[in-house]
Design a protein around this motif. Structure first.
Motif, PDB file in Angstrom:
ATOM      1  N   MET A   1       0.854  -1.168   0.000  1.00 17.18           N
ATOM      2  CA  MET A   1       0.000   0.000   0.000  1.00 17.18           C
ATOM      3  C   MET A   1       0.890   1.217   0.000  1.00 17.18           C
ATOM      4  O   MET A   1       1.734   1.377   0.856  1.00 17.18           O
ATOM      5  CB  MET A   1      -0.904  -0.108   1.217  1.00 17.18           C
ATOM      6  N   ASN A   2       0.718   2.055  -0.973  1.00 17.09           N
ATOM      7  CA  ASN A   2       1.468   3.300  -1.056  1.00 17.09           C
ATOM      8  C   ASN A   2       0.563   4.449  -0.642  1.00 17.09           C
ATOM      9  O   ASN A   2      -0.398   4.767  -1.326  1.00 17.09           O
ATOM     10  CB  ASN A   2       1.977   3.541  -2.482  1.00 17.09           C
ATOM     11  N   VAL A   3       0.869   5.075   0.479  1.00 13.45           N
ATOM     12  CA  VAL A   3       0.104   6.222   0.938  1.00 13.45           C
ATOM     13  C   VAL A   3       0.527   7.427   0.114  1.00 13.45           C
ATOM     14  O   VAL A   3       1.710   7.722  -0.010  1.00 13.45           O
ATOM     15  CB  VAL A   3       0.335   6.472   2.450  1.00 13.45           C
ATOM     16  N   VAL A   4      -0.440   8.101  -0.471  1.00 16.28           N
ATOM     17  CA  VAL A   4      -0.166   9.252  -1.333  1.00 16.28           C
ATOM     18  C   VAL A   4       0.003  10.496  -0.460  1.00 16.28           C
ATOM     19  O   VAL A   4      -0.923  10.871   0.265  1.00 16.28           O
ATOM     20  CB  VAL A   4      -1.323   9.465  -2.339  1.00 16.28           C
ATOM     21  N   PRO A   5       1.170  11.152  -0.511  1.00 14.99           N
ATOM     22  CA  PRO A   5       1.377  12.353   0.307  1.00 14.99           C
ATOM     23  C   PRO A   5       0.338  13.424  -0.041  1.00 14.99           C
ATOM     24  O   PRO A   5      -0.007  13.623  -1.199  1.00 14.99           O
ATOM     25  CB  PRO A   5       2.785  12.816  -0.086  1.00 14.99           C
ATOM     26  N   GLY A   6      -0.171  14.079   0.987  1.00 12.73           N
ATOM     27  CA  GLY A   6      -1.133  15.148   0.780  1.00 12.73           C
ATOM     28  C   GLY A   6      -2.573  14.689   0.644  1.00 12.73           C
ATOM     29  O   GLY A   6      -3.488  15.500   0.631  1.00 12.73           O
ATOM     30  N   GLU A  86      -2.822   6.525   9.937  1.00 13.37           N
ATOM     31  CA  GLU A  86      -1.796   7.192  10.732  1.00 13.37           C
ATOM     32  C   GLU A  86      -0.508   6.398  10.598  1.00 13.37           C
ATOM     33  O   GLU A  86      -0.443   5.252  11.039  1.00 13.37           O
ATOM     34  CB  GLU A  86      -2.210   7.262  12.202  1.00 13.37           C
ATOM     35  N   ASP A  87       0.490   6.988   9.989  1.00 11.21           N
ATOM     36  CA  ASP A  87       1.777   6.331   9.764  1.00 11.21           C
ATOM     37  C   ASP A  87       1.572   5.014   9.015  1.00 11.21           C
ATOM     38  O   ASP A  87       1.146   5.022   7.888  1.00 11.21           O
ATOM     39  CB  ASP A  87       2.533   6.125  11.083  1.00 11.21           C
ATOM     40  N   ASP A  88       1.824   3.892   9.671  1.00  6.97           N
ATOM     41  CA  ASP A  88       1.729   2.590   9.009  1.00  6.97           C
ATOM     42  C   ASP A  88       0.503   1.805   9.446  1.00  6.97           C
ATOM     43  O   ASP A  88       0.477   0.586   9.358  1.00  6.97           O
ATOM     44  CB  ASP A  88       2.986   1.774   9.289  1.00  6.97           C
TER      45      ASP A  88
END
Length: 148
Positions: A1-6, A86-88
Motif C-alpha cells: 500500500m502506497n500512501v499518497v502524500p497530501g 496514521e503512519d503505518d
C-alpha cells in the motif's frame, strides 16, 4: 500500500445509535477502504467496525428497534465512526456518549455475548480508549497497513 502524500485518509461519519447503524458503518468502511485502495483490509476492518459500533450503540442505551415509534425520536442519540490512516496503520475509532470504560471479557464457550472487545483484542494490532474533551468515550483499534 502506497500512501499518497497530501491525500487525506480520514473519514468521519455520525450515525443514530440504533441497531441499523452497525450495517451502515460496515458498508461505509468497505467503501472507504475501496476508495483508498486498501481492499486487502476490508474483511478484518468490517469485523472490527461491527464490534466497536455494536458496543457503542449498546452503551448509549439508544433506540433498540429498527423502526422506532414517533415518541421515541426525542431520545435519539448518536455514535461516530472515524477511519484514519496514521503512519503505518489504519485506526478505527468509535465515539459514544457513555463515559464508562469498555470492559474486556473472556466469555466461556456457551456465552451468548461479550466477545466484541475480545475479538478486537485478538485481531487488531493494538486497541484502547480515552475520554475526549466534552462527553463520552472513544474506543479505537489499529491494523497494520500491510496486514493481509
Amino acid at each position: 500500500m502506497n500512501v499518497v502524500p497530501g491525500f487525506a485518509y480520514v473519514r468521519t461519519v455520525r450515525y443514530v445509535a440504533m441497531p441499523t447503524a452497525v450495517g451502515c458503518a460496515r458498508r461505509e468502511a468497505v467503501q472507504c477502504l475501496r476508495d483508498w485502495g486498501m481492499a486487502h483490509l476490508i474483511e478484518t476492518t468490517e469485523l472490527l467496525v461491527s464490534e466497536l459500533v455494536t458496543n457503542a450503540v449498546n452503551a448509549t442505551g439508544g433506540i433498540t428497534t429498527r423502526t422506532p415509534r414517533y415518541t421515541e425520536l426525542r431520545r435519539l442519540r448518536s455514535v461516530v465512526l472515524q477511519l484514519r490512516v496514521e503512519d503505518d496503520a489504519l485506526r478505527v475509532s468509535v465515539w459514544d456518549s457513555d463515559p464508562g470504560p469498555p470492559m474486556l471479557r473472556r466469555p466461556g464457550p456457551d456465552a451468548e455475548g461479550g466477545r466484541g472487545l475480545y475479538l478486537v483484542d485478538m485481531i487488531s494490532r493494538r486497541w484502547g480508549h480515552y475520554r475526549p474533551a466534552g462527553t463520552g468515550k472513544v474506543v479505537w483499534c489499529e491494523l497494520a497497513l500491510d496486514a493481509a
